[in-house]
Enzyme design. Structure first.
Site, PDB file in Angstrom:
ATOM      1  N   ASN A  73      -3.816  44.475  26.032  1.00  0.00           N
ATOM      2  CA  ASN A  73      -2.685  44.349  25.112  1.00  0.00           C
ATOM      3  C   ASN A  73      -2.380  42.897  24.789  1.00  0.00           C
ATOM      4  O   ASN A  73      -2.035  42.560  23.656  1.00  0.00           O
ATOM      5  CB  ASN A  73      -1.451  45.047  25.694  1.00  0.00           C
ATOM      6  CG  ASN A  73      -1.489  46.540  25.479  1.00  0.00           C
ATOM      7  OD1 ASN A  73      -2.564  47.129  25.393  1.00  0.00           O
ATOM      8  ND2 ASN A  73      -0.347  47.173  25.386  1.00  0.00           N
ATOM      9  N   GLU A  79      -4.760  41.928  22.337  1.00  0.00           N
ATOM     10  CA  GLU A  79      -4.321  42.560  21.066  1.00  0.00           C
ATOM     11  C   GLU A  79      -3.265  41.665  20.380  1.00  0.00           C
ATOM     12  O   GLU A  79      -3.357  41.392  19.183  1.00  0.00           O
ATOM     13  CB  GLU A  79      -3.748  43.943  21.409  1.00  0.00           C
ATOM     14  CG  GLU A  79      -3.106  44.722  20.290  1.00  0.00           C
ATOM     15  CD  GLU A  79      -2.493  46.031  20.831  1.00  0.00           C
ATOM     16  OE1 GLU A  79      -3.205  46.814  21.497  1.00  0.00           O
ATOM     17  OE2 GLU A  79      -1.295  46.269  20.578  1.00  0.00           O
ATOM     18  N   TYR A  80      -2.309  41.166  21.160  1.00  0.00           N
ATOM     19  CA  TYR A  80      -1.295  40.263  20.598  1.00  0.00           C
ATOM     20  C   TYR A  80      -1.974  39.021  20.003  1.00  0.00           C
ATOM     21  O   TYR A  80      -1.609  38.546  18.933  1.00  0.00           O
ATOM     22  CB  TYR A  80      -0.327  39.788  21.694  1.00  0.00           C
ATOM     23  CG  TYR A  80       0.835  40.685  22.017  1.00  0.00           C
ATOM     24  CD1 TYR A  80       0.666  42.039  22.293  1.00  0.00           C
ATOM     25  CD2 TYR A  80       2.131  40.177  22.104  1.00  0.00           C
ATOM     26  CE1 TYR A  80       1.731  42.847  22.637  1.00  0.00           C
ATOM     27  CE2 TYR A  80       3.210  40.977  22.439  1.00  0.00           C
ATOM     28  CZ  TYR A  80       3.005  42.310  22.710  1.00  0.00           C
ATOM     29  OH  TYR A  80       4.069  43.102  23.045  1.00  0.00           O
ATOM     30  N   LYS A 117       6.895  45.751  22.959  1.00  0.00           N
ATOM     31  CA  LYS A 117       7.370  46.634  24.037  1.00  0.00           C
ATOM     32  C   LYS A 117       7.250  45.968  25.397  1.00  0.00           C
ATOM     33  O   LYS A 117       7.790  46.461  26.368  1.00  0.00           O
ATOM     34  CB  LYS A 117       6.588  47.942  24.023  1.00  0.00           C
ATOM     35  CG  LYS A 117       6.846  48.763  22.766  1.00  0.00           C
ATOM     36  CD  LYS A 117       6.644  50.246  23.012  1.00  0.00           C
ATOM     37  CE  LYS A 117       6.757  51.030  21.728  1.00  0.00           C
ATOM     38  NZ  LYS A 117       5.564  50.856  20.862  1.00  0.00           N
ATOM     39  N   ASN A 154       1.925  52.985  29.634  1.00  0.00           N
ATOM     40  CA  ASN A 154       1.728  51.525  29.696  1.00  0.00           C
ATOM     41  C   ASN A 154       2.560  50.940  30.828  1.00  0.00           C
ATOM     42  O   ASN A 154       3.410  50.081  30.610  1.00  0.00           O
ATOM     43  CB  ASN A 154       2.158  50.892  28.366  1.00  0.00           C
ATOM     44  CG  ASN A 154       0.981  50.639  27.454  1.00  0.00           C
ATOM     45  OD1 ASN A 154      -0.149  50.505  27.906  1.00  0.00           O
ATOM     46  ND2 ASN A 154       1.256  50.568  26.162  1.00  0.00           N
ATOM     47  N   ARG A 159      10.056  67.974  29.194  1.00  0.00           N
ATOM     48  CA  ARG A 159      11.442  68.256  29.596  1.00  0.00           C
ATOM     49  C   ARG A 159      12.153  69.061  28.508  1.00  0.00           C
ATOM     50  O   ARG A 159      12.838  70.023  28.798  1.00  0.00           O
ATOM     51  CB  ARG A 159      12.170  66.928  29.860  1.00  0.00           C
ATOM     52  CG  ARG A 159      13.399  67.077  30.706  1.00  0.00           C
ATOM     53  CD  ARG A 159      13.898  65.730  31.158  1.00  0.00           C
ATOM     54  NE  ARG A 159      13.020  65.119  32.157  1.00  0.00           N
ATOM     55  CZ  ARG A 159      13.064  65.386  33.460  1.00  0.00           C
ATOM     56  NH1 ARG A 159      13.957  66.238  33.922  1.00  0.00           N
ATOM     57  NH2 ARG A 159      12.235  64.808  34.295  1.00  0.00           N
ATOM     58  N   LYS A 202      -5.494  47.045  31.288  1.00  0.00           N
ATOM     59  CA  LYS A 202      -4.836  47.489  30.043  1.00  0.00           C
ATOM     60  C   LYS A 202      -3.839  46.428  29.568  1.00  0.00           C
ATOM     61  O   LYS A 202      -3.716  46.174  28.365  1.00  0.00           O
ATOM     62  CB  LYS A 202      -4.133  48.839  30.250  1.00  0.00           C
ATOM     63  CG  LYS A 202      -3.314  49.302  29.041  1.00  0.00           C
ATOM     64  CD  LYS A 202      -4.204  49.612  27.877  1.00  0.00           C
ATOM     65  CE  LYS A 202      -3.626  49.916  26.529  1.00  0.00           C
ATOM     66  NZ  LYS A 202      -2.271  50.072  26.209  1.00  0.00           N
ATOM     67  N   HIS A 205       5.195  11.279  45.082  1.00  0.00           N
ATOM     68  CA  HIS A 205       4.488  12.556  45.276  1.00  0.00           C
ATOM     69  C   HIS A 205       3.017  12.352  45.673  1.00  0.00           C
ATOM     70  O   HIS A 205       2.318  13.320  45.901  1.00  0.00           O
ATOM     71  CB  HIS A 205       4.589  13.411  44.004  1.00  0.00           C
ATOM     72  CG  HIS A 205       5.983  13.884  43.740  1.00  0.00           C
ATOM     73  ND1 HIS A 205       6.651  14.720  44.591  1.00  0.00           N
ATOM     74  CD2 HIS A 205       6.847  13.606  42.732  1.00  0.00           C
ATOM     75  CE1 HIS A 205       7.861  14.959  44.111  1.00  0.00           C
ATOM     76  NE2 HIS A 205       8.013  14.285  42.981  1.00  0.00           N
TER      77      HIS A 205
HETATM   78  C1  6PG Z   1      -2.927  50.529  22.559  1.00  0.00           C
HETATM   79  C2  6PG Z   1      -1.707  49.690  22.248  1.00  0.00           C
HETATM   80  C3  6PG Z   1      -0.449  50.328  22.680  1.00  0.00           C
HETATM   81  C4  6PG Z   1       0.786  49.473  22.474  1.00  0.00           C
HETATM   82  C5  6PG Z   1       1.190  49.290  21.058  1.00  0.00           C
HETATM   83  C6  6PG Z   1       2.499  48.554  20.852  1.00  0.00           C
HETATM   84  O1  6PG Z   1      -3.765  49.999  23.258  1.00  0.00           O
HETATM   85  O2  6PG Z   1      -3.031  51.662  22.090  1.00  0.00           O
HETATM   86  O3  6PG Z   1      -1.818  48.487  22.948  1.00  0.00           O
HETATM   87  O4  6PG Z   1      -0.582  50.610  24.042  1.00  0.00           O
HETATM   88  O5  6PG Z   1       1.836  50.072  23.095  1.00  0.00           O
HETATM   89  O6  6PG Z   1       0.184  48.654  20.360  1.00  0.00           O
HETATM   90  O7  6PG Z   1       2.608  47.386  21.578  1.00  0.00           O
HETATM   91  P1  6PG Z   1       3.768  46.346  21.250  1.00  0.00           P
HETATM   92  O8  6PG Z   1       5.003  47.124  20.907  1.00  0.00           O
HETATM   93  O9  6PG Z   1       3.977  45.569  22.506  1.00  0.00           O
HETATM   94  O10 6PG Z   1       3.288  45.534  20.106  1.00  0.00           O
END
Ligand code: 6PG
Length: 478
Positions: free
Chosen positions: A187, A190-191, A259, A102, A33, A183, A450
């Site tokens: 994530n 990942e957390y 996020k 995402n 944009r 995905k 119940h």
């Molecule tokens: C990836 C990550 C990515 C994610 C960031 C931040 O796979 O490359 O998962 O997609 O957006 O790691 O995530 P948070 O802000 O939720 O920690």
């Protein structure tokens, strides 16, 4: 000459995906944009790469081969809908829109259903690996309209990461929102991984280990069963110093951002009835970290001397390595269990071994350990839960004593370790043929009539006890 693909959204991720596509010989149309980002991208283009920069979506559509393939790399949410709406009048039936952001899988499912009705092929594609991954080989989780897969497969597989043994980290996941769902679970995992590493670091600090030894421990762990990108970067982060000689990490505010994808994973677990305890604890731990000012006030109220430790530090570190590995296995087992439940609920046919393979390289949770998950599903494609696989069962059995010791130590040291300890509770619950839920059923029956089932009667039979009167039991109609 017409372009093979267009990329809309030239933030860091979009720009790097575009350059990665151009590296692999595809002609790419660039659109953003604001023209400034297009120019920033153009500055990075080499003489061998073929790109076309355009200023309008009409020019973008004119620049493409038929069927058009348009890759959106936008901030998830309304921006994706807005751009799709702008594009639609310019597209023909059979054109393909890829959403590589995402996005929430519910949005992807909705967009896929709507665009299917007007013969636009929509793909919701998970892309992991951050900036570097996008530029040189991300893990890609494609889902959506399967009719589009043969059209985009050569491009997506060309730019994707490859595992050590040459497997491509980009395989079809499933219809509708399946790609973005996988995905999202990535994530969430990942957390969980990040939280477990942070808890391990906290426990190490409470043992008053020298900082160099802590960094070295993570580096050493990265040579063994815990080898992974997140352990590797932790070892590096824990060596970076500020100008005053203190570790940089101590100057970073201990309030974790997010996020939303981890939170979505936890929300969906509640909706599906999936006991995703570890990832949910990791999400809550970020939330607890974010209420920093309350924590500071509460800490001042707790009159406690700092934790000390006089035990065997080497033994404690060995236990902690086992604890981290065991809890990580629980996290992945829960994540895969949730995918299993989601596949039933949302009507997907997920290939769990392939999903483990997609995460072997390119993405944030890449690790050596994922090959064991692939192998478990090769042994038994309909495996209900990784904890029922012989490799994971025996690995957890071996790690159990160190894991328990670490949890006990964490509690003694007042180190907050919600993910590691809740994983152990899950492990104990999962391996209990009998739980205390019979008391909960009795309580429910006591205060709310119940009803309950009896262990010695067929499940179709339902009972109620008149608790306040004679404690007489009656069989009731279902
Ligand atoms: C990836 C990550 C990515 C994610 C960031 C931040 O796979 O490359 O998962 O997609 O957006 O790691 O995530 P948070 O802000 O939720 O920690």
């Amino acid at each position: 000459m017409a372009s093979d693909i267009a990329v809309i959204g030239l933030g860091v991720m979009g720009r790097n995906i575009a350059l990665n596509l151009a590296d692999h010989g595809f002609q790419v149309t660039l659109y953003n944009r604001s023209w400034q980002k297009t120019q920033d991208t153009l500055q990075r283009v080499t003489a061998e790469q073929r790109v076309v920069a355009v200023k309008t979506l009409a020019q973008l559509c004119d620049s493409l081969n038929s069927p058009r393939i348009i890759f959106l790399m936008l901030t998830a949410g309304p921006a994706v809908d807005a751009v799709i709406e702008e594009l639609l009048p310019l597209l023909d039936k059979g054109d393909v829109i890829i959403d590589g952001g995402n996005s929430n899988f519910h949005d992807t499912q909705r967009r896929w259903e709507r665009l299917k009705q007007i013969d636009i092929l929509f793909l919701g594609v998970g892309v992991s690996g951050g900036e570097e991954g996008a530029r040189y080989g991300p893990s890609i989780m494609p889902g959506g309209d399967s009719a589009a897969w043969p059209l985009v497969k050569p491009m997506l597989q060309a730019i994707a990461a490859r595992s050590e043994d040459g497997e491509i980290c980009c395989q079809w996941v499933g219809e509708g929102g399946a790609g973005h769902y996988v995905k999202m679970i990535h994530n969430g995992i990942e957390y969980g991984d990040m939280q477990l590493i942070a808890e391990s670091w906290q426990l190490m600090q409470s043992l008053a280990l020298p900082e160099a030894q802590i960094a070295q421990t993570f580096a050493t762990w990265n040579e063994g069963v815990l080898q992974s990108y997140l352990i590797e970067i932790t070892a590096e982060i824990l060596q970076v110093k500020d100008s005053d000689g203190r570790l940089r990490v101590h100057s970073i505010l201990d309030s974790a951002g997010q996020k939303g994808t981890g939170r979505w994973t936890a929300i969906d677990s509640l909706q599906l009835g999936a006991p995703l305890t570890l990832i949910s604890e990791a999400v809550y731990a970020r939330m607890l970290s974010a209420i920093k000012s309350q924590r500071v006030k509460a800490a001042a109220l707790r009159d406690r001397p700092p934790a000390t430790f006089s035990g065997d530090k080497e033994a404690a570190l060995n236990d902690l390595q086992d604890a981290l590995y065991a809890a990580k296995i629980i996290s992945y087992a829960q994540g895969f269990m949730q995918m299993h439940m989601a596949a039933n609920e949302y009507g997907w046919k997920l290939e769990y071994g392939n999903i483990a393979l997609l995460w072997r390289a390119g993405c944030i949770i890449r690790s050596r350990f994922l090959k064991h998950i692939k192998q478990a599903f090769e042994r038994q494609p309909d495996l209900e839960n990784l904890l029922l696989d012989e490799f994971f069962a025996s690995t957890l059995h071996k790690a159990e004593s160190g894991w328990r010791n670490s949890c006990i130590l964490g509690i003694q040291q007042a180190a907050s370790m919600p993910a590691m300890t809740s994983a152990l509770s899950f492990y104990d619950g999962y391996h209990s043929a009998t739980l205390s839920a019979n008391l909960i059923q009795a309580q429910r029956d006591y205060f709310g009539a119940h009803t309950y089932h009896r262990v010695d009667k067929p499940e179709k039979m339902v009972f109620h006890t008149h608790w306040l009167e004679s404690a007489e039991e009656e069989q009731v109609d279902d």
